[in-house]
Write a protein that holds these residues in place. Structure first.
Motif, PDB file in Angstrom:
ATOM      1  N   ILE A  75      13.191   9.878  41.171  1.00  0.00           N
ATOM      2  CA  ILE A  75      12.515  10.665  42.215  1.00  0.00           C
ATOM      3  C   ILE A  75      13.236  10.507  43.555  1.00  0.00           C
ATOM      4  CG2 ILE A  75      10.384  10.848  43.568  1.00  0.00           C
ATOM      5  CD1 ILE A  75       8.848   9.986  40.997  1.00  0.00           C
ATOM      6  N   GLU A  76      13.666   9.284  43.833  1.00  0.00           N
ATOM      7  CA  GLU A  76      14.290   9.026  45.140  1.00  0.00           C
ATOM      8  C   GLU A  76      15.708   9.567  45.216  1.00  0.00           C
ATOM      9  OE1 GLU A  76      13.803   5.067  46.541  1.00  0.00           O
ATOM     10  OE2 GLU A  76      14.950   5.431  48.379  1.00  0.00           O
ATOM     11  N   ASN A  77      16.453   9.478  44.104  1.00  0.00           N
ATOM     12  CA  ASN A  77      17.905   9.640  44.205  1.00  0.00           C
ATOM     13  C   ASN A  77      18.510  10.878  43.562  1.00  0.00           C
ATOM     14  OD1 ASN A  77      18.557   7.223  45.685  1.00  0.00           O
ATOM     15  ND2 ASN A  77      17.805   6.127  43.874  1.00  0.00           N
ATOM     16  N   ASP A 107      13.281   5.584  40.711  1.00  0.00           N
ATOM     17  CA  ASP A 107      14.697   5.700  41.057  1.00  0.00           C
ATOM     18  C   ASP A 107      15.144   7.171  40.973  1.00  0.00           C
ATOM     19  OD1 ASP A 107      17.301   4.886  41.621  1.00  0.00           O
ATOM     20  OD2 ASP A 107      17.554   3.702  39.796  1.00  0.00           O
TER      21      ASP A 107
END
Lengths: 282, 282, 282, 282
Positions: A42-44, A40
């Motif tokens: 890393i993505e956001n 989460d």
């Protein structure tokens, strides 16, 4: 050592064998930091939002994220002039690995180098905390901070000490501090600690032409963001690391090996000469 | 920057470009340290005499040389128990080079580890210096030191602090301290600082069963030898370095790589769980 | 993680939780190193004998003790010229503590600095071990070593590499190497590795005027004493530590704070100029 | 030393006294990095864009900035399990300052820890560079990379070595690697180096259930972004620094002082016992 001897013996306390942490939970195929799955994060999250999360234990809001990002960028590099950068380049030029060069650079931080940010944070936080501003209306707050600034400048002058966070070896006006303050004003992010920094600057500038430096500006902003003053050097190191790595890498790639910053012609020997151990025996 | 701007600018002093030293003079085919040709030192001095010369700027006499040698040997190793040794072994086991392992060990010295020797030296030196013993006869000296010891113990008790240099995590009676004191007595090398250390021990031992430790004994002896308290940690490091190197080397030779001193079963996660970044946008 | 998953998982071996050591046994009120009570060591050994014991696991005989002491003294200091000493002084001048300064100095050891001793030890040990000299009579031994020296010099010349342990930046003839060899001859302590070092020097000196340096001489002597080549840097560090400490202390005591070895007038910027981030948006 | 002796003497090259740099230009009241005014960087760049600029000398485009940000976040922390984090906590618990704790953590990076990223980058870059893919159509490119992957796996198996960047001590499937690859696919940022990483994973996974780890995934992505393999550890350190600082700070704030990761009951002494120095003389 049996359990009943623990955790105290000879007046010393022994820590427990296990280690407790609130930072990251590790289990097979799962990593979660401050409660969030790392996928989460890393993505956001941007890197600076993620640093805020790791150090403060919660996500920043939008305004906090912007200011914290400006702070990290502002520390990025001051060229070859600081002793930390010179140490890192010296070590890199000797053929040591890049982590050695960076570690040697970090070891240079001491009383006379990179110490101002934590001192300024502690000064601003103790001073503002002493004002008990919670129930104060804005006009009154500004007046009380202005008076506090006068008191602080007088106290430091009385002890012939420099107020931490003001003045710079190379700059009459540190361009990073001015920009950080401009952006914080635009983003309505000036809290009481930064107000205090600006009030002190106004006095020192009028009296002696001394301005806020990057450490002082960031000490105010980080204090308004709620960071503990013991994290000041840590945040500075995060900001400065890319610069140290770039210098170490440049040294490894571009320069002659085995740099010395001074050589025989710069070294003046002022000690004893021509002594002899007479007896010739150990 | 032109010369007339130096050495002061913006309230900072700039150091000169050249470097002055009293330690070693280097010229082609000639090295002399503290005034002596290095060939002379190599031929005639023991390592510990040479260390005394380098740090104090003069040769030790025979008695000083003996005591200083005992001091250096006494610091040699405390097995795997200290954090410095554990750091050095951790770093060595990760495949880093031996100088990294040793440097990491040295970085562990702080307020809670290896800090006692300099604190004890400072305490003994300030206390004895305050007595102005120069014109005192021996009997009177002993009495005044005994009174001073009582005063010191009371002061530390009053502040609920431990007197630096006394008590040991693993030893009720530190065998190294006892031997160092025995040898100094045999060699008639007990001066006022070590007398003070012994007087404090006698009180603490009677009251609480707490004895002089290796740092406290050496703090007394080094102070009697005239060493500045700011050299205490340096001398400890010289004594301890062979032990750190032996441990790093043992780790490199004998052990599985990638030691961890604790693993999942010893780590207790006590932080947040199952949070989510809802918006999914940066 | 359950025990049956250990010590192998996902192709990685996990070390055991306990740690095994042969160096020092610690128990309450008792410390013994390499089998000897530390009280015994403190009373009876010189520092350099004690280092030999810690690193080799046995006591030196009288001749070994003398040679090993000469070796440690010979590394003591090379003034302000080496990058390690410059790093230590830079760090000390920034107000960091003395262990930081020393650690930073140690981190400077790399391929281009202090790397020669281990390379020379490995070269001498591999070469001599390949000769199988056990059953050789002395005359034959000398001839075979002389031939080996020629082969080594030719091999390094063929690869345009410098033989490690020969030549010095500041000295045509390193005075420490010459003295060490003289003493070893007087003390009949020249073994096959040092013979090889001398045979190589004789060729290089005739061809190019290049002599044995302190690293090369000590690489020969330490190899004859039976030290593993992976301990070369460790022994060098033990010898050099007092010098690093003296320099760090001198910097702390005598010099202006915040040394920089170069300043604006020595730094030449050769990168891009006057670029702009046009969009003004992140 | 006169100028005509420089820059060569005794076969050594001496570096010039001045230092050249392309990173940051420092002049009074003006700092510009890689050609951009630092005010411009502070206002307009995210931290990760700024790191890209400092290390690569140019701004990233939008896609590069996103991927590089993911990479930095993905390295943030692996809890208390790595030796680097354990070293940092050990050092912090001894009362040393936070820069010492962090530096000690960085010194743990060696052959067995954090070494995989640079090895994987070098492997991917050398392998792909050997294919000369410039003039290849996409289908053909994929086939040639698949064949290369087989060759690489066979070569490492033949030498009984692990391919760097694959497998993890704690995870059958490293969740960070999977997320990084997902995001790179979504953002159409998979270049030939990452393709090669995925092709190797597919073989290793089928054969042995071994997957790409965070180092391997980032080695592919960083290589596609054009980073030199010698910067791999530097980028890892930038990503990991916030985690190390959080752990050091947690240790300083929350835990008992003077942590030891093992104590008497975990240490097994296996060396000599009960030896004596008989002669009692030095």
């Amino acid at each position: 050592m049996s359990d009943d001897q623990k955790p105290y013996k000879n007046g010393f306390k022994f820590p427990e064998q296990s280690i407790r942490t609130k930072i990251t939970e590790v289990s097979p195929n799962r990593l979660s930091t401050r409660g969030f799955n790392q996928e989460d994060l890393i993505e956001n999250l941007s890197y600076s939002e993620n640093v805020f999360l790791i150090l403060r234990g919660r996500l920043p809001d939008e305004k906090e994220a912007k200011i914290f990002n400006h702070i990290l960028v502002s520390f990025c590099d001051h060229g070859v002039t600081p002793p930390s950068t010179q140490s890192a380049r010296l070590i890199a030029s000797s053929g040591a690995s890049i982590n050695n060069a960076v570690a040697g650079g970090l070891l240079s931080f001491g009383k006379n180098h990179a110490g101002a940010i934590e001192k300024a944070m502690a000064l601003f936080q103790e001073s503002i905390s002493g004002l008990n501003l919670e129930e104060t209306d804005p006009d009154d707050e500004n007046k009380r901070i202005a008076l506090l600034a006068i008191e602080i400048v007088n106290r430091y002058e009385g002890e012939s000490k420099r107020v931490p966070g003001f003045g710079h070896r190379y700059h009459d006006k540190d361009p990073r501090a001015a920009k950080l303050i401009d952006l914080a004003i635009q983003e309505s992010a000036i809290g009481p600690h930064t107000k205090l920094a600006l009030a002190i600057e106004s006095i020192l500038n009028e009296k002696k032409g001394i301005c806020l430096n990057v450490d002082g500006a960031n000490a105010g902003l980080l204090s308004d963001l709620g960071f503990d003053s013991d994290l000041g050097l840590g945040i500075f190191m995060i900001g400065r690391l890319p610069g140290l790595i770039a210098h170490a890498f440049e040294e490894m790639q571009e320069e002659e090996k085995f740099r010395r910053f001074c050589d025989l012609e710069n070294i003046v020997y002022e000690g004893f000469k021509n002594k002899r151990i007479d007896d010739g025996e150990e």
